[in-house]
Design a protein around this motif. Structure first.
Motif, PDB file in Angstrom:
ATOM      1  N   THR A   3      38.084  28.304  29.714  1.00 19.47           N
ATOM      2  CA  THR A   3      37.858  27.478  28.522  1.00 19.47           C
ATOM      3  C   THR A   3      36.818  26.403  28.837  1.00 19.47           C
ATOM      4  N   PRO A   4      36.217  25.798  27.808  1.00 19.11           N
ATOM      5  CA  PRO A   4      35.364  24.637  28.061  1.00 19.11           C
ATOM      6  C   PRO A   4      36.126  23.583  28.867  1.00 19.11           C
ATOM      7  N   GLY A   5      35.479  23.059  29.892  1.00 17.66           N
ATOM      8  CA  GLY A   5      36.095  22.055  30.741  1.00 17.66           C
ATOM      9  C   GLY A   5      36.729  22.613  31.998  1.00 17.66           C
ATOM     10  N   GLN A   6      37.098  23.902  31.994  1.00 15.82           N
ATOM     11  CA  GLN A   6      37.757  24.466  33.164  1.00 15.82           C
ATOM     12  C   GLN A   6      36.741  24.937  34.209  1.00 15.82           C
ATOM     13  N   THR A   7      37.198  24.917  35.466  1.00 16.44           N
ATOM     14  CA  THR A   7      36.413  25.468  36.565  1.00 16.44           C
ATOM     15  C   THR A   7      37.309  26.411  37.359  1.00 16.44           C
ATOM     16  N   SER A   8      36.693  27.311  38.111  1.00 12.45           N
ATOM     17  CA  SER A   8      37.477  28.219  38.943  1.00 12.45           C
ATOM     18  C   SER A   8      36.600  28.766  40.056  1.00 12.45           C
ATOM     19  N   ASN A   9      37.159  28.863  41.251  1.00 10.23           N
ATOM     20  CA  ASN A   9      36.482  29.529  42.348  1.00 10.23           C
ATOM     21  C   ASN A   9      37.029  30.941  42.481  1.00 10.23           C
ATOM     22  N   VAL A  10      36.128  31.915  42.525  1.00  2.00           N
ATOM     23  CA  VAL A  10      36.543  33.308  42.664  1.00  2.00           C
ATOM     24  C   VAL A  10      35.717  33.960  43.760  1.00  2.00           C
ATOM     25  N   LEU A  11      36.349  34.866  44.485  1.00  2.00           N
ATOM     26  CA  LEU A  11      35.656  35.630  45.516  1.00  2.00           C
ATOM     27  C   LEU A  11      35.188  36.958  44.939  1.00  2.00           C
ATOM     28  N   LEU A  12      33.955  37.304  45.247  1.00  6.19           N
ATOM     29  CA  LEU A  12      33.377  38.584  44.832  1.00  6.19           C
ATOM     30  C   LEU A  12      33.013  39.352  46.096  1.00  6.19           C
ATOM     31  N   LEU A  40      35.494  31.567  26.922  1.00  2.00           N
ATOM     32  CA  LEU A  40      34.712  32.748  27.259  1.00  2.00           C
ATOM     33  C   LEU A  40      35.476  33.719  28.162  1.00  2.00           C
ATOM     34  N   PHE A  41      35.221  35.020  27.935  1.00  2.07           N
ATOM     35  CA  PHE A  41      35.571  36.075  28.874  1.00  2.07           C
ATOM     36  C   PHE A  41      34.331  36.396  29.715  1.00  2.07           C
ATOM     37  N   PHE A  42      34.537  36.707  31.008  1.00  5.66           N
ATOM     38  CA  PHE A  42      33.417  36.995  31.908  1.00  5.66           C
ATOM     39  C   PHE A  42      33.779  38.180  32.788  1.00  5.66           C
ATOM     40  N   LYS A  43      32.789  39.058  32.988  1.00  2.00           N
ATOM     41  CA  LYS A  43      33.057  40.283  33.738  1.00  2.00           C
ATOM     42  C   LYS A  43      31.760  40.796  34.363  1.00  2.00           C
ATOM     43  N   ILE A  44      31.877  41.470  35.502  1.00  2.00           N
ATOM     44  CA  ILE A  44      30.748  42.184  36.113  1.00  2.00           C
ATOM     45  C   ILE A  44      31.133  43.652  36.182  1.00  2.00           C
ATOM     46  N   THR A  45      30.262  44.512  35.700  1.00  2.00           N
ATOM     47  CA  THR A  45      30.559  45.948  35.637  1.00  2.00           C
ATOM     48  C   THR A  45      30.959  46.479  37.018  1.00  2.00           C
ATOM     49  N   ASN A  46      32.077  47.197  37.049  1.00  2.00           N
ATOM     50  CA  ASN A  46      32.548  47.906  38.255  1.00  2.00           C
ATOM     51  C   ASN A  46      32.835  46.988  39.440  1.00  2.00           C
ATOM     52  N   HIS A  47      33.151  45.732  39.185  1.00  2.00           N
ATOM     53  CA  HIS A  47      33.494  44.806  40.255  1.00  2.00           C
ATOM     54  C   HIS A  47      34.786  44.068  39.914  1.00  2.00           C
ATOM     55  N   THR A  48      35.453  43.592  40.947  1.00  2.00           N
ATOM     56  CA  THR A  48      36.653  42.781  40.736  1.00  2.00           C
ATOM     57  C   THR A  48      36.475  41.431  41.440  1.00  2.00           C
ATOM     58  N   PHE A  49      37.256  40.466  40.990  1.00  2.00           N
ATOM     59  CA  PHE A  49      37.248  39.128  41.565  1.00  2.00           C
ATOM     60  C   PHE A  49      38.624  38.834  42.167  1.00  2.00           C
ATOM     61  N   THR A  50      38.633  37.945  43.146  1.00  2.00           N
ATOM     62  CA  THR A  50      39.883  37.365  43.628  1.00  2.00           C
ATOM     63  C   THR A  50      39.854  35.887  43.284  1.00  2.00           C
ATOM     64  N   VAL A  51      40.756  35.452  42.407  1.00  2.00           N
ATOM     65  CA  VAL A  51      40.809  34.060  41.977  1.00  2.00           C
ATOM     66  C   VAL A  51      41.545  33.257  43.045  1.00  2.00           C
ATOM     67  N   VAL A  52      40.915  32.166  43.547  1.00  2.00           N
ATOM     68  CA  VAL A  52      41.513  31.387  44.635  1.00  2.00           C
ATOM     69  C   VAL A  52      41.677  29.914  44.287  1.00  2.00           C
ATOM     70  N   ASP A  53      41.207  29.506  43.115  1.00  2.00           N
ATOM     71  CA  ASP A  53      41.186  28.071  42.804  1.00  2.00           C
ATOM     72  C   ASP A  53      41.078  27.909  41.299  1.00  2.00           C
ATOM     73  N   ALA A  54      41.712  26.854  40.781  1.00  2.00           N
ATOM     74  CA  ALA A  54      41.588  26.490  39.367  1.00  2.00           C
ATOM     75  C   ALA A  54      41.455  24.978  39.277  1.00  2.00           C
ATOM     76  N   ASP A  55      40.404  24.503  38.646  1.00  2.00           N
ATOM     77  CA  ASP A  55      40.187  23.056  38.473  1.00  2.00           C
ATOM     78  C   ASP A  55      40.305  22.309  39.802  1.00  2.00           C
ATOM     79  N   PRO A  82      46.178  33.615  45.580  1.00  2.00           N
ATOM     80  CA  PRO A  82      45.098  34.522  45.171  1.00  2.00           C
ATOM     81  C   PRO A  82      45.631  35.699  44.352  1.00  2.00           C
ATOM     82  N   PHE A  83      44.864  36.063  43.329  1.00  2.00           N
ATOM     83  CA  PHE A  83      45.177  37.289  42.587  1.00  2.00           C
ATOM     84  C   PHE A  83      43.875  37.955  42.154  1.00  2.00           C
TER      85      PHE A  83
END
Length: 582
Positions: A273-282, A243-258, A264-265
Motif C-alpha cells: 500500500t502507499p506508505g509501506q515498505t518491504s525487503n524481499v529476496l530475489l 499495488l500488486f507487483f510481480k516478475i514473470t517466472n520468479h518468486t520472492f522471499t519476503v524478509v522485512d515489512a516497514d 521469511p515466506f
C-alpha cells in the motif's frame, strides 16, 4: 621529498567518494554510531516523461530523490533549503523519532512549513531500526515528486538474519501526472469531486513501455547475474493507489515489512500500500543466455468514490544483458506476468495474514499483553454540504469528505506540537476526540441516510508509557475501500483482522499475541477491521492518517498527544532554534 603512496591512495578514495556521493558530507564519529550530514536543496527541475516536459519539485534536482544511507544507531543531520515557491516540509516515514518530534515533518502537526528562501535542519537518531524506510514531502500533494529511499543498514559487525545478498536495489513505485498535482488537488477540493487520475505509474521514476509515447529510456532495467541473491528494497510512494507487483517466472522471499524483520515466506506476487515498505529476496535463475523478463505493477481498488488509474507499469529484468539495446517493440513481445484482479480483496486478506514478526532472541516481540487504553475508530468516506451558490460534483451534489469516528480533521494554522509545548493548546486544538463512534450503525452493511461528517481539530491524549489497543473499522459509506493507516512516531503490532463488523466479544480471542507483525502502516480491510497494539513511549504530538493522499486531503486524519514521562529521558526535547515560523 615525495608524497607517500598511502596518502595518495587515501586522497584519491576520498575524492572519488565525494564525487559520487555529493549529497553526503563526511560523517563525524560518535560512540554509538556516526553522524551523517546531508544537504537537501529543494529546487524546480525539468523532467520529461511520455513526450511532455514538466517542471517538478525535487531534492537536489533528482527524481526520485537521492538515497539516504545510514546504520542503526546513526544520527542524521539533514539541512533542507527551500528554493521553490511552495511551502515545504519533509517527513522521514517510519523513523521512530524518539523524543525528537520536531524533526518528524508533517505540516502544522510538528512544524510550520519551510517557506521560500528559508531552511530547517532535521536532526534525529535512528534507534532500534534497520531495513528500508523513505522520506517524502508532507504538505499538500508535493510528495508526488519529492520522495526518496532511506536505507538503514544493520550496526557494524552485525549481519542480516537471512542470506547476505549479492546486491541491494531500491524499487520505488510512484505515480506520474502530466498536470500539476497542486492544481489537481485544488480542483478536487473546490468542486467536491474525486481528483483527476494520474497518467502513469512509475518504477524508480520511469513509466515503462506500456504507455503511449514512452521512450525506451523511460523503462527501468534491472540487470542481474544468474544464480545470485538480490535484495529488493520495495517502497510504495504512489499518492492514491495500492499495488500488486510481480516478475514473470520468479518468486520472492519476503524478509522485512516497514523496517521490521518478519518470518521469511515465499510468494510470486507482492501487495504493497502507499506508505509501506518491504525487503524481499530475489534469487535469480541459472540462465546463461541473454534473457529478459517483465516486472509489472498495477492497482488494487474497490473504490466507489470515482475512477482510478487502471494502468500497468512495467520494467525489465535482464540476464547477461551486455548492454543489449532496448526497444518498446521488443519488450511488448515478452509476456506480462499475470497479476491478481483489480478488486482481489481475498488475495489481499490472505497476503496480510502471512506476516509474522521474526521474534527471536535478537529481535524479540514486545506486543503489549494487557491494555490500558481501548479505542474503536470507524474509518471511511463521507460528505460535506455544497456551499451556497455553488454546484458540487460529489455524491448527490455534495462534496466528498473522509473521517475517523465521523470527525474530519481540520488542519490548524499553528503547529500542534508548538502549541502543546508552549502551553497554547486551548487556542489550537481540543482533547475531546471520541474514543468510539458517537452514532453506531451497521458499519459494513447498508450505510445510514445521513453521510455528513463533522469537523474539528481534535486529538487523543495518552499518558506516557501506557498501552493502547486500537481497532479500526472500515465503513461502507460511499463504498467500502481499503485504507492504509500510517501512525507517525511509533510502530504497532497488528494483532488481528477480519471481515465485516468487529465483534468485541468474540474477535479478541483470535488475536495473535505471540508473533504479530510490527508495522507503521496497515491496511484497514475493505469491508472489514484491523486491530493494533502499541506502547505510548514517545512523548510528542503524532499524526495518524490514511496514506491514500486524497483521503488525507478529505480529512481522514487525527493526532495523538503523548504526555511527557516523569524522568528526564522520558520528556520531549526542546525545539531547535531554527524551527520554522508560521
Amino acid at each position: 621529498m615525495g608524497v607517500p603512496s598511502s596518502f595518495l591512495a587515501t586522497f584519491l578514495f576520498l575524492s572519488c567518494f565525494i564525487c559520487f556521493y555529493p549529497d553526503l558530507a563526511i560523517a563525524k564519529h560518535r560512540v554509538t554510531g556516526i553522524t551523517r550530514h546531508y544537504k537537501f536543496n529543494i529546487r524546480m527541475h525539468n523532467v520529461t516523461r511520455l513526450c511532455q516536459t514538466k517542471s517538478i519539485i525535487t531534492v537536489n534536482e533528482k527524481f526520485p530523490g537521492p538515497r539516504i544511507i545510514a546504520r542503526e544507531g546513526d544520527r542524521l543531520v539533514i539541512k533542507v533549503v527551500n528554493h521553490v515557491p511552495n511551502n515545504i516540509t519533509i517527513h522521514w516515514h517510519g523513523i521512530r523519532q524518539l523524543r525528537s518530534g520536531w524533526a518528524d515533518g508533517p505540516a502544522y502537526i510538528t512544524q510550520c512549513p519551510i517557506q521560500t528562501g528559508q531552511s530547517y535542519i532535521y536532526n534525529f537518531t535512528i534507534t532500534g531500526q534497520r531495513g528500508t524506510l523513505w522520506y517524502h514531502a508532507h504538505v499538500s500533494w508535493i510528495r508526488a515528486t519529492l520522495y526518496g529511499p532511506i536505507v538503514i543498514l544493520p550496526r557494524r559487525n552485525t549481519s542480516y538474519p537471512f542470506v547476505k545478498p549479492y546486491k541491494e536495489v531500491p524499487i520505488i513505485f510512484g505515480e506520474w501526472w502530466k498536470a500539476d498535482t497542486e492544481a489537481v488537488i485544488n480542483q478536487a477540493l473546490q468542486t467536491g469531486a474525486g481528483p483527476n487520475n494520474s497518467d502513469a505509474y512509475t518504477i524508480n521514476g520511469l513509466p515503462g513501455p506500456l504507455y503511449n509515447c514512452s521512450s525506451p529510456k523511460e523503462t527501468f532495467r534491472l540487470k542481474v547475474k544468474p544464480g545470485k541473491t538480490y535484495l529488493l528494497r520495495l517502497i510504495n510512494a504512489a499518492l492514491n493507489d495500492e499495488l500488486f507487483f510481480k516478475i514473470t517466472n520468479h518468486t520472492f522471499t519476503v524478509v522485512d515489512a516497514d523496517a521490521s524483520y518478519v518470518k521469511p515466506f515465499e510468494t510470486d506476487t507482492i501487495f504493497i500500500t502507499p506508505g509501506q515498505t518491504s525487503n524481499v529476496l530475489l534469487k535469480t535463475k541459472n540462465i546463461t543466455s541473454n534473457t529478459r523478463f517483465i516486472m509489472a505493477a498495477r492497482p488494487y481498488s474497490t473504490a466507489a468514490s470515482g475512477t482510478f488509474d487502471n494502468t500497468t507499469v512495467a520494467g525489465v529484468l535482464e540476464y547477461n544483458s551486455n548492454n543489449m539495446p532496448l526497444s518498446n517493440t521488443s519488450i511488448k513481445g515478452i509476456a506480462l506476468p499475470p497479476l491478481p484482479a483489480i478488486n482481489a480483496t481475498s488475495y489481499v486478506a490472505n497476503w496480510t495474514n502471512k506476516f509474522r514478526s521474526l521474534g527471536n532472541s535478537q529481535f524479540p516481540v514486545n506486543v503489549p499483553q494487557t491494555v490500558e487504553n481501548n479505542y474503536f475508530f470507524t474509518v471511511g468516506l463521507g460528505s460535506d454540504p455544497c456551499p451556497k451558490n455553488q454546484t458540487c460534483q460529489g455524491p448527490n451534489g455534495t462534496k466528498f469528505a473522509a473521517s475517523v469516528n465521523n470527525v474530519s480533521f481540520t488542519l490548524p494554522t499553528t503547529a500542534l506540537l508548538q502549541a502543546r509545548y508552549f502551553g497554547k493548546s486551548n487556542r489550537v486544538f481540543s482533547t475531546n476526540f471520541p474514543s468510539s463512534p458517537l452514532n453506531k450503525f451497521n458499519y459494513t452493511g447498508t450505510p445510514p441516510n445521513n453521510t455528513m461528517v463533522s469537523h474539528g481539530t481534535k486529538v487523543v491524549v495518552l499518558p506516557y508509557n501506557t498501552t493502547v489497543e486500537l481497532v479500526m473499522q472500515g465503513t461502507s459509506i460511499l463504498g467500502a475501500e481499503n485504507h492504509p493507516l500510517h501512525l507517525h512516531g511509533f510502530n504497532f503490532y497488528v494483532v488481528g483482522q477480519g471481515t465485516g463488523n468487529f465483534n468485541s466479544s468474540t474477535d479478541p480471542a483470535n488475536y495473535n499475541l505471540v508473533d504479530p507483525v510490527e508495522r507503521n502502516t496497515v491496511g484497514v480491510p475493505s469491508g472489514g477491521w484491523v486491530a493494533v497494539r502499541f506502547r505510548a513511549d514517545n512523548p510528542g504530538v503524532w499524526f495518524m492518517h490514511c496514506h491514500i493522499e486524497i483521503h488525507l486531503s478529505w480529512g481522514l486524519r487525527l493526532a495523538w498527544v503523548v504526555l511527557d514521562g516523569k524522568l528526564p529521558n522520558q520528556k520531549l526535547l526542546p525545539p531547535p532554534s531554527d524551527l520554522p515560523k508560521c
